[in-house]
Write an enzyme that holds these catalytic residues in place. Structure first.
Site, PDB file in Angstrom:
ATOM      1  N   GLU A  75      19.172  -5.301  -0.144  1.00  0.00           N
ATOM      2  CA  GLU A  75      18.251  -6.414  -0.411  1.00  0.00           C
ATOM      3  C   GLU A  75      18.390  -6.934  -1.848  1.00  0.00           C
ATOM      4  OE1 GLU A  75      16.904  -7.698   1.972  1.00  0.00           O
ATOM      5  OE2 GLU A  75      15.988  -6.306   3.390  1.00  0.00           O
ATOM      6  N   TYR A 121     -10.289  -8.077  -5.893  1.00  0.00           N
ATOM      7  CA  TYR A 121      -9.105  -7.416  -6.432  1.00  0.00           C
ATOM      8  C   TYR A 121      -7.809  -7.966  -5.864  1.00  0.00           C
ATOM      9  CZ  TYR A 121     -12.341  -4.412  -8.742  1.00  0.00           C
ATOM     10  OH  TYR A 121     -13.356  -3.959  -9.552  1.00  0.00           O
TER      11      TYR A 121
END
Length: 213
Positions: A75, A121
């Site tokens: 990747e 968050y």
């Protein structure tokens, strides 16, 4: 090897083992990278994140040439694209964590904002998340998909594949990846239930207080 590179290798091994030990990555799935002044450190291909040898972590130069360590993750194109389009990015974390991957497979998720503001968050640590279309793992087109976003998103979901999160540091990228996974778990658990999201004003207040990703 400079002392800063040595420290980066040790930190990669330690944090990747933490991710693996807590089930954020299984088998040889997932890959992590850290940007250096003279290149990029990347987890090697076909190695469990829990078994990294700091000295064998792959290194490529700024032109993408493999110059040290074992062969890098397939990747590599995905990681390079994040660094090219997000100059402040110091690390990239790609996991196949269960709940975020589940979310990447659902047909009724908004591809332009697939992690709605369920908690403060996720806004503070992850920001908006784009889902990009599926391509075969290791396909160079994954890099093209990220470049097309022009650095707008710090995190994406790869369709039918899993999350990729960038951060200014490896620690912040790991924390953001963990927050994304936990929020995805909440979203899947709450499907079909009436939920309350943060309002636009509340999101704007968080961004004004803590900054944007």
């Amino acid at each position: 090897m400079t002392s800063s590179e040595s420290q980066a290798r040790e930190e990669m091994a330690r944090l990747c083992k933490s991710l693996f030990d807590r089930g954020f990555s299984v088998g040889t799935a997932g890959n992590v990278s850290v940007r250096l002044e003279d290149g990029i450190l990347m987890t090697p291909t076909n190695v469990r994140l829990g078994d990294l040898d700091p000295d064998r972590i792959a290194k490529i130069d700024k032109d993408g040439n493999h110059i040290a360590g074992d062969r890098p993750t397939k990747e590599v194109f995905l990681h390079q694209a994040f660094y090219e389009t997000r100059p402040d990015a110091g690390a990239v974390v790609h996991l196949h964590s269960t709940w975020a991957t589940a979310l990447s497979c659902l047909v009724d998720v908004d591809p332009d904002d697939c992690i709605p503001p369920l908690t403060p968050y996720v806004v503070m640590r992850v920001g908006s998340v784009k889902r990009v279309p599926y391509v075969k793992p290791g396909d160079p087109r994954s890099g093209d998909l990220i470049r097309a976003l022009k650095g707008k998103y710090a995190a994406v979901l790869l369709g039918n594949h899993g999350p990729v999160v960038s951060g200014k540091t490896l620690f912040s990228a790991v924390c953001a990846a963990e927050e994304l996974e936990e929020t995805a778990k909440l979203l899947v658990a709450l499907r079909g239930q009436k939920t309350t999201l943060l309002t636009n004003d509340e999101v704007a207040d968080l961004k004004a207080t803590f900054g944007t990703i």
